[in-house]
Scaffold this motif. Structure first.
Motif, PDB file in Angstrom:
ATOM      1  N   LEU A 196       0.945  -1.256   0.073  1.00 53.84           N
ATOM      2  CA  LEU A 196      -0.174   0.040   0.058  1.00 53.84           C
ATOM      3  C   LEU A 196       0.880   1.345   0.159  1.00 53.84           C
ATOM      4  N   LEU A 197       1.885   0.994   0.945  1.00 57.45           N
ATOM      5  CA  LEU A 197       2.542   2.633   0.818  1.00 57.45           C
ATOM      6  C   LEU A 197       3.571   2.671  -0.305  1.00 57.45           C
ATOM      7  N   THR A 198       4.171   1.775  -0.560  1.00 54.55           N
ATOM      8  CA  THR A 198       5.025   1.925  -1.844  1.00 54.55           C
ATOM      9  C   THR A 198       4.162   2.329  -3.075  1.00 54.55           C
ATOM     10  N   THR A 199       2.963   1.752  -3.337  1.00 50.78           N
ATOM     11  CA  THR A 199       2.413   2.214  -4.480  1.00 50.78           C
ATOM     12  C   THR A 199       1.523   3.612  -4.293  1.00 50.78           C
ATOM     13  N   ARG A 200       1.320   3.704  -3.063  1.00 48.99           N
ATOM     14  CA  ARG A 200       0.353   4.978  -2.727  1.00 48.99           C
ATOM     15  C   ARG A 200       1.461   6.149  -2.388  1.00 48.99           C
ATOM     16  N   LEU A 201       2.637   6.081  -2.345  1.00 48.09           N
ATOM     17  CA  LEU A 201       3.563   7.155  -2.027  1.00 48.09           C
ATOM     18  C   LEU A 201       3.742   8.065  -3.304  1.00 48.09           C
TER      19      LEU A 201
END
Length: 172
Positions: A134-139
């Motif tokens: 989640l965090l890597t794609t959304r960052l």
């Protein structure tokens, strides 16, 4: 015939809330983990015209009605909390004046704290998606969002017509 202030305020708020629904639901692109919309512009204008709590309530109501009228994914009440907090942050940031610093701070809080972390928490709860994914794609999306939102709002609040209208129709 003159329009009284409560009627003028309610009418203006209704129109701005409807614009948030249209820009947030109909004129947006929704992916599983990201959403690209321009409702933040209307939220910023609402924040200039109304108090932070009214802005927050309007933003939450617009999100809720948008989900009821135009559902694009599973309903989850956490996103209403994020919308409320977004309106509250913009409301406090733009309540008395707008400046580059206020725009950057408000956008940072909304983009990286509310959208990146809080919405990622809601997506993790809903779909059990791993945090790292989640965090890597959304960052990356939120970095682009932060830049775009900041540029749009700086330009918006430098437009003389917007400043005149928000000063003239200040309904706080």
């Amino acid at each position: 015939m003159t329009t009284s202030t409560p009627v003028k305020s309610l009418t203006t708020l209704g129109v701005l809330t409807a614009m948030q629904i249209i820009l947030g639901s109909l004129l947006s692109i929704q992916f599983l983990t990201t959403k690209i919309a321009f409702a933040f512009i209307v939220v910023a204008i609402t924040a200039r015209l109304f108090s932070p709590l009214v802005t927050a309530g309007s933003t939450a109501l617009a999100y809720f009605l948008g989900m009821l009228l135009f559902p694009k994914f599973t309903f989850f009440p956490g996103f209403i909390l994020t919308a409320f907090l977004t309106g509250l942050v913009f409301g406090y940031a733009f309540q008395h004046q707008t400046s580059l610093v206020r725009i950057l701070i408000a956008n940072f809080i909304v983009t990286f704290i509310l959208n990146l972390f809080l919405n990622s928490l809601w997506l993790h709860i809903m779909y059990m998606t791993p945090w790292v994914a989640l965090l890597t794609t959304r960052l990356i999306q939120e970095i682009v969002t932060f830049t775009c939102y900041s540029v749009f709002l700086v330009i918006l609040f430098k437009v003389p017509v917007i400043n005149q209208l928000t000063t003239r129709f200040n309904l706080k």
